[in-house]
Design a protein around this motif. Structure first.
Motif, short mmCIF file in Angstrom:
data_model
loop_
_atom_site.label_atom_id
_atom_site.label_comp_id
_atom_site.label_asym_id
_atom_site.label_seq_id
_atom_site.Cartn_x
_atom_site.Cartn_y
_atom_site.Cartn_z
N VAL A 166 -86.19 -88.68 19.55
CA VAL A 166 -84.49 -88.65 19.75
C VAL A 166 -84.22 -87.83 19.01
CG1 VAL A 166 -84.10 -90.46 21.74
CG2 VAL A 166 -84.01 -90.94 19.20
N CYS A 167 -83.32 -87.29 17.99
CA CYS A 167 -82.00 -87.22 17.41
C CYS A 167 -82.97 -87.94 15.93
CB CYS A 167 -80.79 -86.76 17.01
SG CYS A 167 -80.37 -88.75 17.53
N GLN A 168 -82.66 -89.41 16.23
CA GLN A 168 -82.82 -89.98 14.71
C GLN A 168 -84.18 -89.37 14.68
OE1 GLN A 168 -82.09 -93.91 15.34
NE2 GLN A 168 -84.27 -94.55 14.59
N ASP A 169 -85.32 -89.19 14.80
CA ASP A 169 -86.83 -89.36 14.82
C ASP A 169 -86.85 -87.57 14.70
OD1 ASP A 169 -88.00 -91.67 15.96
OD2 ASP A 169 -86.85 -90.78 17.80
N GLN A 170 -86.28 -87.20 14.99
CA GLN A 170 -86.62 -85.47 14.56
C GLN A 170 -86.13 -85.57 12.57
OE1 GLN A 170 -84.54 -84.14 17.58
NE2 GLN A 170 -86.41 -83.14 18.75
N ALA A 171 -84.60 -86.43 12.65
CA ALA A 171 -83.92 -85.91 11.33
C ALA A 171 -84.88 -86.44 10.16
CB ALA A 171 -82.69 -86.69 10.96
N HIS A 172 -86.26 -87.71 10.76
CA HIS A 172 -86.80 -88.34 10.04
C HIS A 172 -88.13 -87.45 9.52
CE1 HIS A 172 -85.68 -92.97 11.05
NE2 HIS A 172 -84.72 -92.10 9.39
N VAL A 173 -87.75 -86.71 10.95
CA VAL A 173 -89.70 -86.06 10.15
C VAL A 173 -88.69 -84.93 9.69
CG1 VAL A 173 -91.22 -84.07 11.27
CG2 VAL A 173 -90.48 -86.43 12.23
#
Length: 285
Positions: A166-173
């Motif tokens: 989700v958006c959180q994971d994309q931001a973390h990457v």
């Protein structure tokens, strides 16, 4: 843009609470590009104990859960005035030094997958802004937006290996990749007014990178844009754990259930009143 936000979070427990303490990061920041017009937080089944600004300048409320309650409801309501600054938030401020945003965290530590992603980006790193836009595109292509496939403990490397999140994971990457090439990056949690709808599924998360000469610049990988006037910044930090809206403990509750209701809409009446008031003031001058 004048945005009105209504955010209700409801916790239900199998048994009455023995002891509970929660940190709430729900009040938006008054930063470059946005101004809080009004904001209230109402508690049901909990008691306000203290409030402070943390090292990231997030406003934190400390609340205790009332002994014996089986349901806790936190309701936020407010209005925030925003502006479109092409994603530029401005120079770094606060007590947390800029170099700390180069350090890896458990959620953003780069592994082989992140390193391979960065190595494959075809852009000149001497132009950091152009490189960051290319990096955002690369992350979006490598991590499909698929709700329900990850959780708050999923790391950047795990999301990249799975190819979805989700958006959180994309931001973390994105954050992990930026730190790998010595660009300070941070996580931002907040609200987004989706076009054509008022009711939102949940809050939103994106990333910011520090670019010399511009300061912090936002990148919303999930929507492939830099944040505009539809975005409201609430909390930021080295990763999601620093900006989570709720963190804390509760004992004796058994299983717990969470439900969230969120609406974000443009307040056109307030904008018209402001415009009319400004016109009368100009004529008075």
């Amino acid at each position: 843009m004048l945005l009105t936000i209504q955010h209700e979070t409801r916790y239900s427990f199998d048994f009455g609470v023995n002891h509970g303490l929660q940190r709430l990061r729900l009040r938006p920041k008054s930063t470059h590009g946005q101004q809080i017009v009004e904001w209230t937080t109402d508690l049901q089944g909990a008691t306000h104990e203290a409030a402070y600004d943390d090292q990231h300048q997030n406003h934190v409320e400390l609340v205790s859960l009332d002994p014996g309650v089986r349901e806790v409801v936190v309701t936020c309501h407010g209005t925030v005035r925003t502006a479109d600054n092409n994603g530029v938030v401005g120079e770094h401020s606060g007590h947390f030094p800029l170099w700390c945003f180069l350090r890896a965290t458990p959620l953003t530590r780069a592994g082989l997958k992140v390193r391979a992603l960065v190595a494959g980006i075809d852009a000149d790193r001497r132009d950091p802004l152009a490189f960051l836009h290319k990096m955002s595109e690369a992350v979006r292509g490598a991590v499909d937006y698929v709700p329900g496939t990850t959780d708050v403990k999923t790391s950047a490397e795990q999301a990249l290996a799975a190819g979805r999140g989700v958006c959180q994971d994309q931001a973390h990457v994105f954050i992990s990749a930026g730190r790998l090439v010595d660009i300070p990056t941070r996580y931002v949690g907040g609200y987004l007014k989706m076009d054509g709808r008022i009711e939102q599924d949940a809050g939103h998360g994106w990333a910011e990178a520090y670019v010399r000469g511009l300061g912090w610049v936002g990148f919303d990988v999930a929507n492939a844009i830099c944040p505009d006037e539809r975005y409201v910044r609430v909390a930021s930090g080295c990763d999601y754990s620093d900006a989570a809206p709720f963190t804390g403990i509760a004992t004796g509750t058994g299983e717990s259930r969470l439900s969230v209701h969120l609406s974000v809409e443009e307040n056109r009446v307030g904008q018209q009143q402001q415009s009319q008031g400004g016109q009368h003031q100009s004529r008075g001058e």
